[in-house]
Design a protein around this motif. Structure first.
Motif, PDB file in Angstrom:
ATOM      1  N   ALA A   8      52.353  36.959  38.456  1.00 58.26           N
ATOM      2  CA  ALA A   8      51.996  36.889  37.083  1.00 58.26           C
ATOM      3  C   ALA A   8      50.749  35.719  37.214  1.00 58.26           C
ATOM      4  O   ALA A   8      49.959  36.446  36.683  1.00 58.26           O
ATOM      5  N   LEU A   9      51.006  35.163  37.990  1.00 59.29           N
ATOM      6  CA  LEU A   9      49.590  33.578  38.319  1.00 59.29           C
ATOM      7  C   LEU A   9      48.474  35.109  38.248  1.00 59.29           C
ATOM      8  O   LEU A   9      47.135  34.561  37.950  1.00 59.29           O
ATOM      9  N   TYR A  10      48.172  35.418  39.519  1.00 59.93           N
ATOM     10  CA  TYR A  10      47.736  36.264  40.350  1.00 59.93           C
ATOM     11  C   TYR A  10      46.867  36.922  39.577  1.00 59.93           C
ATOM     12  O   TYR A  10      45.947  37.214  40.012  1.00 59.93           O
ATOM     13  N   THR A  11      48.072  37.717  39.112  1.00 61.30           N
ATOM     14  CA  THR A  11      47.453  38.675  38.010  1.00 61.30           C
ATOM     15  C   THR A  11      46.336  38.324  37.006  1.00 61.30           C
ATOM     16  O   THR A  11      45.221  39.167  36.443  1.00 61.30           O
ATOM     17  N   GLU A  12      46.301  37.116  36.773  1.00 62.30           N
ATOM     18  CA  GLU A  12      45.689  36.458  35.313  1.00 62.30           C
ATOM     19  C   GLU A  12      44.440  36.573  35.929  1.00 62.30           C
ATOM     20  O   GLU A  12      43.656  36.467  35.233  1.00 62.30           O
ATOM     21  N   ALA A  13      44.465  35.380  37.241  1.00 65.42           N
ATOM     22  CA  ALA A  13      43.501  35.504  37.774  1.00 65.42           C
ATOM     23  C   ALA A  13      42.491  36.219  38.507  1.00 65.42           C
ATOM     24  O   ALA A  13      41.481  36.110  39.148  1.00 65.42           O
ATOM     25  N   THR A  14      43.324  37.048  38.480  1.00 66.77           N
ATOM     26  CA  THR A  14      42.520  39.218  39.473  1.00 66.77           C
ATOM     27  C   THR A  14      41.774  39.642  38.835  1.00 66.77           C
ATOM     28  O   THR A  14      43.520  40.611  38.506  1.00 66.77           O
ATOM     29  N   ASP A  15      40.866  40.160  37.699  1.00 65.81           N
ATOM     30  CA  ASP A  15      40.375  41.664  37.537  1.00 65.81           C
ATOM     31  C   ASP A  15      40.784  42.703  37.946  1.00 65.81           C
ATOM     32  O   ASP A  15      40.550  42.580  39.048  1.00 65.81           O
ATOM     33  N   TRP A  28      52.490  43.400  44.200  1.00 63.71           N
ATOM     34  CA  TRP A  28      51.187  42.789  43.409  1.00 63.71           C
ATOM     35  C   TRP A  28      49.741  43.969  44.364  1.00 63.71           C
ATOM     36  O   TRP A  28      49.954  44.171  45.319  1.00 63.71           O
ATOM     37  N   HIS A  30      45.904  45.457  44.607  1.00 64.45           N
ATOM     38  CA  HIS A  30      45.187  44.489  43.498  1.00 64.45           C
ATOM     39  C   HIS A  30      43.878  45.410  44.518  1.00 64.45           C
ATOM     40  O   HIS A  30      42.195  45.096  44.747  1.00 64.45           O
TER      41      HIS A  30
END
Length: 178
Positions: A8-15, A28, A30
């Protein structure tokens, strides 16, 4: 489990990235993110998850535009082996097998198919096509450049396997009633 909050942290940081909950894995994605940034984030996420989950009974893998976490012992190769084994035990050994994959996480599936086909103690599968898409080297016997080649292959198979004449079905299709 700690994995989803980390993802979730990486999702928030990666549009453009998102998390997919599967029955036996958390993935995940991308593919919709900036290609360079998404790839860097995937590498960082992979390293992060490998460290956090080092002593857990899970496998962390990176594929084409994904990072996946799943329990140890669960693989596409095992699913293929189980499917073929079940069919054979029911006396329905497949006469045609088409397997298409596009990243490193599919290699165990290709390997399982190769070992199932080459086992002389088992009933033969007459036509086997294991195809990798855009990945070399691979355990797959056949190579397709991209998804447009996959579509062409599938359309060709559909055309080749269609009955020679379908007068009733084609009339209904033209009339739009099917």
């Amino acid at each position: 489990m700690v994995v989803e909050p980390v993802m979730a942290l990486y999702t928030e940081a990666t549009d453009g990235s998102f998390i997919e909950q599967k029955e036996s894995a958390i993935v995940w994605h991308h593919q919709e993110a900036d290609p360079h940034f998404g790839s860097c984030q995937a590498k960082e996420l992979l390293d992060h998850l490998e460290n956090v989950l080092a002593n857990e009974p899970v496998v962390v893998k990176r594929g084409q535009h994904i990072v996946e976490v799943k329990p140890q012992g669960v693989s596409k190769g095992m699913v293929v082996e189980e499917l073929i084994s079940t069919m054979r035990s029911e006396g329905k050994s497949p006469d045609f097998l088409l397997c298409i994959g596009d990243d490193r996480s599919d290699e165990d599936m290709f390997e399982s198919i190769a070992s199932s086909v080459s086992n002389p103690a088992l009933p033969t599968i007459s036509k086997v096509f294991a195809c990798t898409v855009g990945q070399k080297p691979s355990m797959a016997k056949y190579y397709l450049e991209d998804t447009s080649e996959v579509i062409n292959l599938l359309e060709g198979l559909a055309t080749a396997s269609a009955p020679a004449t379908l007068p009733i079905a084609s009339q209904e299709l033209q009339g739009g009633t099917l």
